[in-house]
Scaffold this active site. Structure first.
Site, PDB file in Angstrom:
ATOM      1  N   TYR A   1       0.825  -1.224   0.000  1.00  0.00           N
ATOM      2  CA  TYR A   1       0.000   0.000   0.000  1.00  0.00           C
ATOM      3  C   TYR A   1       0.854   1.267   0.000  1.00  0.00           C
ATOM      4  O   TYR A   1       0.431   2.286  -0.548  1.00  0.00           O
ATOM      5  CB  TYR A   1      -1.012  -0.036   1.160  1.00  0.00           C
ATOM      6  CG  TYR A   1      -2.131  -1.001   0.840  1.00  0.00           C
ATOM      7  CD1 TYR A   1      -3.144  -0.649  -0.052  1.00  0.00           C
ATOM      8  CD2 TYR A   1      -2.147  -2.280   1.371  1.00  0.00           C
ATOM      9  CE1 TYR A   1      -4.144  -1.545  -0.389  1.00  0.00           C
ATOM     10  CE2 TYR A   1      -3.150  -3.195   1.034  1.00  0.00           C
ATOM     11  CZ  TYR A   1      -4.141  -2.807   0.154  1.00  0.00           C
ATOM     12  OH  TYR A   1      -5.125  -3.698  -0.202  1.00  0.00           O
TER      13      TYR A   1
ATOM     14  N   HIS B   1     -14.836   0.634  -0.740  1.00  0.00           N
ATOM     15  CA  HIS B   1     -13.690  -0.218  -0.380  1.00  0.00           C
ATOM     16  C   HIS B   1     -12.570   0.575   0.301  1.00  0.00           C
ATOM     17  O   HIS B   1     -11.431   0.115   0.362  1.00  0.00           O
ATOM     18  CB  HIS B   1     -13.150  -0.945  -1.617  1.00  0.00           C
ATOM     19  CG  HIS B   1     -14.078  -2.032  -2.128  1.00  0.00           C
ATOM     20  ND1 HIS B   1     -13.960  -2.602  -3.375  1.00  0.00           N
ATOM     21  CD2 HIS B   1     -15.147  -2.637  -1.540  1.00  0.00           C
ATOM     22  CE1 HIS B   1     -14.912  -3.521  -3.529  1.00  0.00           C
ATOM     23  NE2 HIS B   1     -15.647  -3.558  -2.439  1.00  0.00           N
TER      24      HIS B   1
HETATM   25  C1  BJW Z   1     -11.975  -0.487 -18.671  1.00  0.00           C
HETATM   26  C2  BJW Z   1     -10.866   0.159 -19.149  1.00  0.00           C
HETATM   27  C3  BJW Z   1     -11.097   1.404 -19.711  1.00  0.00           C
HETATM   28  C4  BJW Z   1     -10.169  -1.662 -18.401  1.00  0.00           C
HETATM   29  N1  BJW Z   1     -12.343   1.890 -19.766  1.00  0.00           N
HETATM   30  N2  BJW Z   1     -13.207   0.007 -18.734  1.00  0.00           N
HETATM   31  C5  BJW Z   1     -18.027 -16.630  -3.017  1.00  0.00           C
HETATM   32  C6  BJW Z   1     -19.156 -16.153  -3.681  1.00  0.00           C
HETATM   33  C7  BJW Z   1     -19.586 -14.838  -3.552  1.00  0.00           C
HETATM   34  C8  BJW Z   1     -18.892 -13.958  -2.743  1.00  0.00           C
HETATM   35  C9  BJW Z   1     -17.780 -14.414  -2.095  1.00  0.00           C
HETATM   36  C10 BJW Z   1     -17.359 -15.731  -2.231  1.00  0.00           C
HETATM   37  N3  BJW Z   1     -16.242 -15.885  -1.482  1.00  0.00           N
HETATM   38  C11 BJW Z   1     -15.956 -14.691  -0.902  1.00  0.00           C
HETATM   39  C12 BJW Z   1     -16.881 -13.798  -1.260  1.00  0.00           C
HETATM   40  C13 BJW Z   1     -16.940 -12.371  -0.843  1.00  0.00           C
HETATM   41  C14 BJW Z   1     -15.814 -11.565  -1.457  1.00  0.00           C
HETATM   42  C15 BJW Z   1     -15.822 -11.744  -2.966  1.00  0.00           C
HETATM   43  O1  BJW Z   1     -16.587 -11.133  -3.681  1.00  0.00           O
HETATM   44  N4  BJW Z   1     -14.948 -12.579  -3.492  1.00  0.00           N
HETATM   45  C16 BJW Z   1     -14.947 -12.857  -4.934  1.00  0.00           C
HETATM   46  C17 BJW Z   1     -13.527 -12.839  -5.442  1.00  0.00           C
HETATM   47  C18 BJW Z   1     -15.684 -14.160  -5.165  1.00  0.00           C
HETATM   48  N5  BJW Z   1     -16.085 -10.182  -1.101  1.00  0.00           N
HETATM   49  C19 BJW Z   1     -15.685  -9.654   0.051  1.00  0.00           C
HETATM   50  O2  BJW Z   1     -14.999 -10.280   0.847  1.00  0.00           O
HETATM   51  C20 BJW Z   1     -16.161  -8.255   0.361  1.00  0.00           C
HETATM   52  N6  BJW Z   1     -16.789  -8.238   1.615  1.00  0.00           N
HETATM   53  C21 BJW Z   1     -17.894  -8.951   1.883  1.00  0.00           C
HETATM   54  O3  BJW Z   1     -18.431  -9.667   1.038  1.00  0.00           O
HETATM   55  O4  BJW Z   1     -18.386  -8.758   3.155  1.00  0.00           O
HETATM   56  C22 BJW Z   1     -19.517  -9.548   3.558  1.00  0.00           C
HETATM   57  C23 BJW Z   1     -20.842  -8.956   3.180  1.00  0.00           C
HETATM   58  C24 BJW Z   1     -21.966  -9.684   3.419  1.00  0.00           C
HETATM   59  C25 BJW Z   1     -23.219  -9.187   3.078  1.00  0.00           C
HETATM   60  C26 BJW Z   1     -23.338  -7.926   2.524  1.00  0.00           C
HETATM   61  C27 BJW Z   1     -22.225  -7.205   2.319  1.00  0.00           C
HETATM   62  C28 BJW Z   1     -20.989  -7.719   2.629  1.00  0.00           C
HETATM   63  C29 BJW Z   1     -14.990  -7.285   0.402  1.00  0.00           C
HETATM   64  C30 BJW Z   1     -14.382  -7.092  -0.943  1.00  0.00           C
HETATM   65  C31 BJW Z   1     -13.135  -6.221  -0.834  1.00  0.00           C
HETATM   66  C32 BJW Z   1     -12.496  -6.005  -2.190  1.00  0.00           C
HETATM   67  N7  BJW Z   1     -11.231  -5.424  -2.021  1.00  0.00           N
HETATM   68  C33 BJW Z   1     -10.426  -5.145  -3.215  1.00  0.00           C
HETATM   69  C34 BJW Z   1      -8.956  -4.834  -2.794  1.00  0.00           C
HETATM   70  C35 BJW Z   1      -8.826  -3.773  -1.788  1.00  0.00           C
HETATM   71  C36 BJW Z   1      -8.623  -2.440  -2.403  1.00  0.00           C
HETATM   72  C37 BJW Z   1      -7.238  -2.234  -2.966  1.00  0.00           C
HETATM   73  O5  BJW Z   1      -6.253  -2.815  -2.512  1.00  0.00           O
HETATM   74  O6  BJW Z   1      -7.144  -1.439  -3.896  1.00  0.00           O
HETATM   75  O7  BJW Z   1     -11.027  -4.083  -3.962  1.00  0.00           O
HETATM   76  S1  BJW Z   1     -10.319  -6.467  -4.389  1.00  0.00           S
HETATM   77  C38 BJW Z   1     -10.306  -5.462  -5.802  1.00  0.00           C
HETATM   78  O8  BJW Z   1     -11.439  -5.854  -6.597  1.00  0.00           O
HETATM   79  C39 BJW Z   1     -10.543  -4.029  -5.318  1.00  0.00           C
HETATM   80  C40 BJW Z   1     -11.610  -3.570  -6.269  1.00  0.00           C
HETATM   81  O9  BJW Z   1     -12.337  -2.504  -5.711  1.00  0.00           O
HETATM   82  C41 BJW Z   1     -12.419  -4.808  -6.521  1.00  0.00           C
HETATM   83  C42 BJW Z   1     -13.216  -4.774  -7.814  1.00  0.00           C
HETATM   84  O10 BJW Z   1     -12.361  -4.741  -8.928  1.00  0.00           O
HETATM   85  P1  BJW Z   1     -12.787  -3.891 -10.212  1.00  0.00           P
HETATM   86  O11 BJW Z   1     -12.835  -2.473  -9.863  1.00  0.00           O
HETATM   87  O12 BJW Z   1     -13.987  -4.491 -10.817  1.00  0.00           O
HETATM   88  O13 BJW Z   1     -11.489  -4.112 -11.146  1.00  0.00           O
HETATM   89  P2  BJW Z   1     -11.200  -5.277 -12.201  1.00  0.00           P
HETATM   90  O14 BJW Z   1      -9.759  -5.220 -12.500  1.00  0.00           O
HETATM   91  O15 BJW Z   1     -11.731  -6.567 -11.743  1.00  0.00           O
HETATM   92  O16 BJW Z   1     -12.049  -4.853 -13.491  1.00  0.00           O
HETATM   93  C43 BJW Z   1     -11.721  -3.731 -14.252  1.00  0.00           C
HETATM   94  C44 BJW Z   1     -12.711  -3.636 -15.421  1.00  0.00           C
HETATM   95  O17 BJW Z   1     -12.434  -2.440 -16.137  1.00  0.00           O
HETATM   96  C45 BJW Z   1     -12.591  -4.792 -16.431  1.00  0.00           C
HETATM   97  O18 BJW Z   1     -13.891  -5.262 -16.775  1.00  0.00           O
HETATM   98  C46 BJW Z   1     -11.930  -4.144 -17.657  1.00  0.00           C
HETATM   99  O19 BJW Z   1     -12.369  -4.710 -18.882  1.00  0.00           O
HETATM  100  C47 BJW Z   1     -12.406  -2.722 -17.524  1.00  0.00           C
HETATM  101  N8  BJW Z   1     -11.514  -1.747 -18.140  1.00  0.00           N
HETATM  102  N9  BJW Z   1      -9.754  -0.676 -18.933  1.00  0.00           N
HETATM  103  C48 BJW Z   1     -13.364   1.128 -19.252  1.00  0.00           C
HETATM  104  N10 BJW Z   1     -10.067   2.105 -20.242  1.00  0.00           N
END
Ligand code: BJW
Length: 242
Positions: free
Chosen positions: A58, A113
Protein backbone atom coordinates in the site's frame (compact mmCIF):
# COMPACT_ATOMS: atom_id res chain seq x y z
CA UNK A 1 -38.71 9.13 -20.34
CA UNK A 2 -39.24 12.81 -20.86
CA UNK A 3 -36.31 15.17 -20.82
CA UNK A 4 -34.49 15.95 -17.51
CA UNK A 5 -36.95 14.68 -14.93
CA UNK A 6 -35.99 14.68 -11.26
CA UNK A 7 -35.14 11.04 -11.07
CA UNK A 8 -32.44 9.46 -8.93
CA UNK A 9 -29.25 8.00 -10.32
CA UNK A 10 -26.86 5.57 -8.62
CA UNK A 11 -23.47 5.01 -10.24
CA UNK A 12 -20.99 2.23 -9.39
CA UNK A 13 -17.43 2.65 -10.63
CA UNK A 14 -14.44 0.29 -10.66
CA UNK A 15 -10.77 0.29 -11.61
CA UNK A 16 -11.48 0.60 -15.36
CA UNK A 17 -12.51 4.25 -14.99
CA UNK A 18 -9.05 5.16 -13.65
CA UNK A 19 -7.06 3.10 -16.18
CA UNK A 20 -6.70 5.97 -18.64
CA UNK A 21 -5.43 8.19 -15.81
CA UNK A 22 -2.47 5.80 -15.44
CA UNK A 23 -3.61 3.37 -12.72
CA UNK A 24 -3.67 -0.39 -13.13
CA UNK A 25 -6.86 -2.43 -12.92
CA UNK A 26 -6.87 -5.63 -10.85
CA UNK A 27 -7.85 -8.45 -13.19
CA UNK A 28 -6.66 -7.37 -16.64
CA UNK A 29 -3.58 -9.31 -17.86
CA UNK A 30 -1.29 -6.43 -16.75
CA UNK A 31 -3.32 -5.86 -13.57
CA UNK A 32 -2.36 -5.74 -9.90
CA UNK A 33 -3.39 -9.35 -9.19
CA UNK A 34 -1.03 -10.57 -11.92
CA UNK A 35 1.88 -9.35 -9.76
CA UNK A 36 0.61 -9.78 -6.19
CA UNK A 37 -1.30 -12.63 -4.57
CA UNK A 38 -4.56 -11.49 -2.93
CA UNK A 39 -3.87 -13.71 0.10
CA UNK A 40 -0.48 -12.00 0.63
CA UNK A 41 -1.66 -8.38 0.56
CA UNK A 42 -5.44 -7.91 0.71
CA UNK A 43 -6.82 -9.92 3.63
CA UNK A 44 -6.84 -9.36 7.42
CA UNK A 45 -4.82 -12.59 7.79
CA UNK A 46 -2.10 -11.25 5.50
CA UNK A 47 -1.79 -8.17 7.74
CA UNK A 48 -1.54 -10.36 10.87
CA UNK A 49 1.02 -12.69 9.28
CA UNK A 50 3.22 -10.15 7.54
CA UNK A 51 2.28 -6.51 8.21
CA UNK A 52 5.52 -5.24 6.60
CA UNK A 53 4.62 -6.87 3.26
CA UNK A 54 1.09 -5.42 3.34
CA UNK A 55 2.38 -1.95 4.32
CA UNK A 56 4.92 -2.07 1.46
CA UNK A 57 2.19 -2.92 -1.09
CA UNK A 58 0.00 0.00 0.00
CA UNK A 59 2.96 2.39 0.51
CA UNK A 60 3.90 1.81 -3.13
CA UNK A 61 0.35 2.54 -4.30
CA UNK A 62 -0.05 5.58 -1.98
CA UNK A 63 3.22 6.95 -3.30
CA UNK A 64 1.93 6.67 -6.88
CA UNK A 65 -1.23 8.54 -5.83
CA UNK A 66 0.75 11.50 -4.51
CA UNK A 67 3.83 11.58 -6.75
CA UNK A 68 2.56 9.99 -9.96
CA UNK A 69 1.00 13.15 -11.47
CA UNK A 70 -2.36 11.40 -11.60
CA UNK A 71 -5.24 13.48 -12.86
CA UNK A 72 -8.94 12.71 -13.31
CA UNK A 73 -9.79 11.87 -16.90
CA UNK A 74 -12.78 12.78 -19.07
CA UNK A 75 -14.90 10.02 -17.52
CA UNK A 76 -14.37 11.21 -13.91
CA UNK A 77 -15.09 14.79 -15.03
CA UNK A 78 -18.27 13.77 -16.88
CA UNK A 79 -19.67 12.14 -13.72
CA UNK A 80 -18.94 15.29 -11.69
CA UNK A 81 -20.75 17.32 -14.38
CA UNK A 82 -23.70 14.91 -14.22
CA UNK A 83 -24.00 15.46 -10.46
CA UNK A 84 -23.93 19.25 -10.96
CA UNK A 85 -26.44 19.38 -13.81
CA UNK A 86 -28.91 16.57 -13.08
CA UNK A 87 -31.96 17.87 -11.18
CA UNK A 88 -32.40 14.70 -9.09
CA UNK A 89 -29.92 12.90 -6.82
CA UNK A 90 -26.73 11.48 -8.26
CA UNK A 91 -25.01 9.11 -5.80
CA UNK A 92 -21.57 7.88 -6.86
CA UNK A 93 -20.40 4.67 -5.18
CA UNK A 94 -16.83 3.81 -6.10
CA UNK A 95 -14.93 0.62 -5.40
CA UNK A 96 -11.76 2.56 -6.15
CA UNK A 97 -9.38 3.56 -3.40
CA UNK A 98 -7.79 6.35 -5.48
CA UNK A 99 -8.83 10.01 -5.16
CA UNK A 100 -9.68 10.79 -8.79
CA UNK A 101 -13.45 11.19 -8.34
CA UNK A 102 -12.74 13.56 -5.42
CA UNK A 103 -10.28 15.54 -7.56
CA UNK A 104 -12.82 15.68 -10.41
CA UNK A 105 -15.30 17.40 -8.08
CA UNK A 106 -17.84 14.66 -7.28
CA UNK A 107 -19.41 15.45 -3.90
CA UNK A 108 -22.08 12.82 -3.23
CA UNK A 109 -19.38 10.16 -3.27
CA UNK A 110 -18.79 7.01 -1.23
CA UNK A 111 -15.58 4.95 -1.32
CA UNK A 112 -17.10 1.57 -0.42
CA UNK A 113 -13.69 -0.22 -0.38
CA UNK A 114 -11.95 2.56 1.56
CA UNK A 115 -9.29 5.09 0.60
CA UNK A 116 -5.53 4.91 0.04
CA UNK A 117 -5.19 8.41 1.47
CA UNK A 118 -6.30 7.33 4.97
CA UNK A 119 -5.09 4.94 7.66
CA UNK A 120 -7.10 3.31 10.41
CA UNK A 121 -6.22 1.97 13.86
CA UNK A 122 -7.04 -1.72 14.24
CA UNK A 123 -7.35 -1.21 18.01
CA UNK A 124 -9.75 1.77 18.26
CA UNK A 125 -10.92 2.44 14.68
CA UNK A 126 -9.58 6.03 14.62
CA UNK A 127 -9.08 6.99 10.96
CA UNK A 128 -6.81 9.80 9.77
CA UNK A 129 -5.51 11.21 6.46
CA UNK A 130 -2.05 9.85 5.59
CA UNK A 131 0.22 10.89 2.70
CA UNK A 132 3.60 9.25 3.34
CA UNK A 133 4.72 5.70 4.06
CA UNK A 134 3.11 3.78 6.91
CA UNK A 135 5.29 1.50 9.04
CA UNK A 136 4.73 -0.99 11.82
CA UNK A 137 6.46 1.53 14.15
CA UNK A 138 3.72 4.14 13.70
CA UNK A 139 1.50 4.79 16.72
CA UNK A 140 -2.21 5.70 16.74
CA UNK A 141 -2.63 9.36 17.81
CA UNK A 142 -5.95 8.54 19.53
CA UNK A 143 -5.14 5.45 21.63
CA UNK A 144 -1.31 5.35 21.45
CA UNK A 145 -1.30 1.68 20.50
CA UNK A 146 1.77 0.85 18.40
CA UNK A 147 1.91 -1.46 15.39
CA UNK A 148 -1.81 -1.55 14.68
CA UNK A 149 -2.22 1.24 12.14
CA UNK A 150 -3.30 -0.19 8.79
CA UNK A 151 -4.39 1.17 5.42
CA UNK A 152 -8.07 2.24 5.56
CA UNK A 153 -8.91 -0.32 2.89
CA UNK A 154 -11.67 -2.95 2.85
CA UNK A 155 -9.94 -6.30 2.45
CA UNK A 156 -11.52 -9.61 1.42
CA UNK A 157 -13.71 -10.93 4.20
CA UNK A 158 -14.37 -7.43 5.60
CA UNK A 159 -17.64 -5.54 5.31
CA UNK A 160 -17.65 -2.76 2.69
CA UNK A 161 -18.47 0.70 4.04
CA UNK A 162 -21.97 2.16 4.48
CA UNK A 163 -23.83 -0.79 2.95
CA UNK A 164 -27.14 0.38 4.47
CA UNK A 165 -26.87 3.71 2.65
CA UNK A 166 -26.00 1.99 -0.63
CA UNK A 167 -28.88 -0.50 -0.37
CA UNK A 168 -31.35 2.29 0.43
CA UNK A 169 -30.21 4.24 -2.64
CA UNK A 170 -30.50 1.15 -4.89
CA UNK A 171 -34.01 0.52 -3.61
CA UNK A 172 -35.03 3.99 -4.73
CA UNK A 173 -33.02 4.59 -7.91
CA UNK A 174 -34.41 5.16 -11.40
CA UNK A 175 -31.12 4.65 -13.23
CA UNK A 176 -28.23 2.39 -12.19
CA UNK A 177 -24.95 2.78 -14.09
CA UNK A 178 -22.02 0.39 -13.68
CA UNK A 179 -18.73 1.70 -15.07
CA UNK A 180 -15.32 0.02 -15.47
CA UNK A 181 -15.84 -2.94 -13.18
CA UNK A 182 -15.44 -6.63 -14.01
CA UNK A 183 -18.30 -7.76 -11.76
CA UNK A 184 -16.11 -10.28 -9.93
CA UNK A 185 -16.33 -8.91 -6.40
CA UNK A 186 -19.41 -8.99 -4.17
CA UNK A 187 -21.42 -7.29 -2.84
CA UNK A 188 -20.79 -4.65 -5.59
CA UNK A 189 -21.33 -7.23 -8.34
CA UNK A 190 -24.87 -7.78 -7.03
CA UNK A 191 -25.93 -4.11 -7.09
CA UNK A 192 -27.47 -4.42 -10.57
CA UNK A 193 -29.83 -7.12 -9.29
CA UNK A 194 -30.68 -5.03 -6.20
CA UNK A 195 -31.54 -2.08 -8.46
CA UNK A 196 -33.63 -4.24 -10.78
CA UNK A 197 -35.59 -5.61 -7.85
CA UNK A 198 -37.02 -2.16 -7.15
CA UNK A 199 -39.13 -2.60 -10.28
CA UNK A 200 -38.42 0.79 -11.88
CA UNK A 201 -34.67 1.09 -12.38
CA UNK A 202 -33.15 1.19 -15.84
CA UNK A 203 -29.69 -0.43 -15.70
CA UNK A 204 -26.74 0.25 -17.98
CA UNK A 205 -23.19 -1.09 -18.16
CA UNK A 206 -20.36 1.07 -19.52
CA UNK A 207 -17.15 -0.94 -19.80
CA UNK A 208 -14.31 -1.80 -22.12
CA UNK A 209 -15.87 -5.22 -22.67
CA UNK A 210 -18.87 -7.17 -21.33
CA UNK A 211 -18.41 -7.91 -17.61
CA UNK A 212 -19.29 -11.13 -15.77
CA UNK A 213 -22.83 -9.86 -15.22
CA UNK A 214 -23.35 -8.18 -18.60
CA UNK A 215 -26.60 -10.04 -19.37
CA UNK A 216 -28.24 -8.55 -16.25
CA UNK A 217 -28.24 -5.01 -17.66
CA UNK A 218 -30.97 -3.48 -19.87
CA UNK A 219 -28.44 -1.53 -21.92
CA UNK A 220 -24.69 -1.35 -22.49
CA UNK A 221 -21.99 0.79 -24.14
CA UNK A 222 -18.58 -0.78 -24.72
CA UNK A 223 -15.35 1.15 -25.24
CA UNK A 224 -12.77 3.14 -23.24
CA UNK A 225 -14.32 5.02 -20.31
CA UNK A 226 -13.01 8.38 -21.55
CA UNK A 227 -15.16 7.93 -24.66
CA UNK A 228 -18.30 6.09 -23.60
CA UNK A 229 -18.88 7.85 -20.25
CA UNK A 230 -18.89 11.49 -21.54
CA UNK A 231 -21.05 10.39 -24.50
CA UNK A 232 -23.59 8.64 -22.27
CA UNK A 233 -23.67 11.51 -19.76
CA UNK A 234 -24.36 14.01 -22.55
CA UNK A 235 -27.05 11.70 -23.91
CA UNK A 236 -28.97 11.40 -20.65
CA UNK A 237 -28.61 15.12 -19.84
CA UNK A 238 -30.16 15.81 -23.25
CA UNK A 239 -32.73 13.02 -23.66
CA UNK A 240 -32.94 10.99 -20.43
CA UNK A 241 -33.03 7.23 -20.99
CA UNK A 242 -35.36 4.82 -22.72
C1 BJW B 1 -11.97 -0.49 -18.67
C2 BJW B 1 -10.87 0.16 -19.15
C3 BJW B 1 -11.10 1.40 -19.71
C4 BJW B 1 -10.17 -1.66 -18.40
N1 BJW B 1 -12.34 1.89 -19.77
N2 BJW B 1 -13.21 0.01 -18.73
C5 BJW B 1 -18.03 -16.63 -3.02
C6 BJW B 1 -19.16 -16.15 -3.68
C7 BJW B 1 -19.59 -14.84 -3.55
C8 BJW B 1 -18.89 -13.96 -2.74
C9 BJW B 1 -17.78 -14.41 -2.09
C10 BJW B 1 -17.36 -15.73 -2.23
N3 BJW B 1 -16.24 -15.88 -1.48
C11 BJW B 1 -15.96 -14.69 -0.90
C12 BJW B 1 -16.88 -13.80 -1.26
C13 BJW B 1 -16.94 -12.37 -0.84
C14 BJW B 1 -15.81 -11.57 -1.46
C15 BJW B 1 -15.82 -11.74 -2.97
O1 BJW B 1 -16.59 -11.13 -3.68
N4 BJW B 1 -14.95 -12.58 -3.49
C16 BJW B 1 -14.95 -12.86 -4.93
C17 BJW B 1 -13.53 -12.84 -5.44
C18 BJW B 1 -15.68 -14.16 -5.16
N5 BJW B 1 -16.09 -10.18 -1.10
C19 BJW B 1 -15.68 -9.65 0.05
O2 BJW B 1 -15.00 -10.28 0.85
C20 BJW B 1 -16.16 -8.25 0.36
N6 BJW B 1 -16.79 -8.24 1.61
C21 BJW B 1 -17.89 -8.95 1.88
O3 BJW B 1 -18.43 -9.67 1.04
O4 BJW B 1 -18.39 -8.76 3.16
C22 BJW B 1 -19.52 -9.55 3.56
C23 BJW B 1 -20.84 -8.96 3.18
C24 BJW B 1 -21.97 -9.68 3.42
C25 BJW B 1 -23.22 -9.19 3.08
C26 BJW B 1 -23.34 -7.93 2.52
C27 BJW B 1 -22.22 -7.20 2.32
C28 BJW B 1 -20.99 -7.72 2.63
C29 BJW B 1 -14.99 -7.29 0.40
C30 BJW B 1 -14.38 -7.09 -0.94
C31 BJW B 1 -13.14 -6.22 -0.83
C32 BJW B 1 -12.50 -6.01 -2.19
N7 BJW B 1 -11.23 -5.42 -2.02
C33 BJW B 1 -10.43 -5.15 -3.22
C34 BJW B 1 -8.96 -4.83 -2.79
C35 BJW B 1 -8.83 -3.77 -1.79
C36 BJW B 1 -8.62 -2.44 -2.40
C37 BJW B 1 -7.24 -2.23 -2.97
O5 BJW B 1 -6.25 -2.82 -2.51
O6 BJW B 1 -7.14 -1.44 -3.90
O7 BJW B 1 -11.03 -4.08 -3.96
S1 BJW B 1 -10.32 -6.47 -4.39
C38 BJW B 1 -10.31 -5.46 -5.80
O8 BJW B 1 -11.44 -5.85 -6.60
C39 BJW B 1 -10.54 -4.03 -5.32
C40 BJW B 1 -11.61 -3.57 -6.27
O9 BJW B 1 -12.34 -2.50 -5.71
C41 BJW B 1 -12.42 -4.81 -6.52
C42 BJW B 1 -13.22 -4.77 -7.81
O10 BJW B 1 -12.36 -4.74 -8.93
P1 BJW B 1 -12.79 -3.89 -10.21
O11 BJW B 1 -12.84 -2.47 -9.86
O12 BJW B 1 -13.99 -4.49 -10.82
O13 BJW B 1 -11.49 -4.11 -11.15
P2 BJW B 1 -11.20 -5.28 -12.20
O14 BJW B 1 -9.76 -5.22 -12.50
O15 BJW B 1 -11.73 -6.57 -11.74
O16 BJW B 1 -12.05 -4.85 -13.49
C43 BJW B 1 -11.72 -3.73 -14.25
C44 BJW B 1 -12.71 -3.64 -15.42
O17 BJW B 1 -12.43 -2.44 -16.14
C45 BJW B 1 -12.59 -4.79 -16.43
O18 BJW B 1 -13.89 -5.26 -16.78
C46 BJW B 1 -11.93 -4.14 -17.66
O19 BJW B 1 -12.37 -4.71 -18.88
C47 BJW B 1 -12.41 -2.72 -17.52
N8 BJW B 1 -11.51 -1.75 -18.14
N9 BJW B 1 -9.75 -0.68 -18.93
C48 BJW B 1 -13.36 1.13 -19.25
N10 BJW B 1 -10.07 2.11 -20.24
Amino acid sequence: MSKIESKNIVILTGAGISKESGLKTFRDPDGIWAQHRIEDVATPDAFKRNPEQVQAFYNMRRDKLYTGNLEPNAAHLALAKLEQEWPGDVFLVTQNVDNLHDKAGSKNLLHMHGELSKVKCNACGHTVPWEGDLSTEDVCEACNTPALLRPAIVWFGEMPLEMDRIMAALTDCDLFMSIGTSGNVYPAAGFVQEARMNGKAHTVELNLEPSEGASLFHDSRYGPATEVVPQYVDEILRDGWA
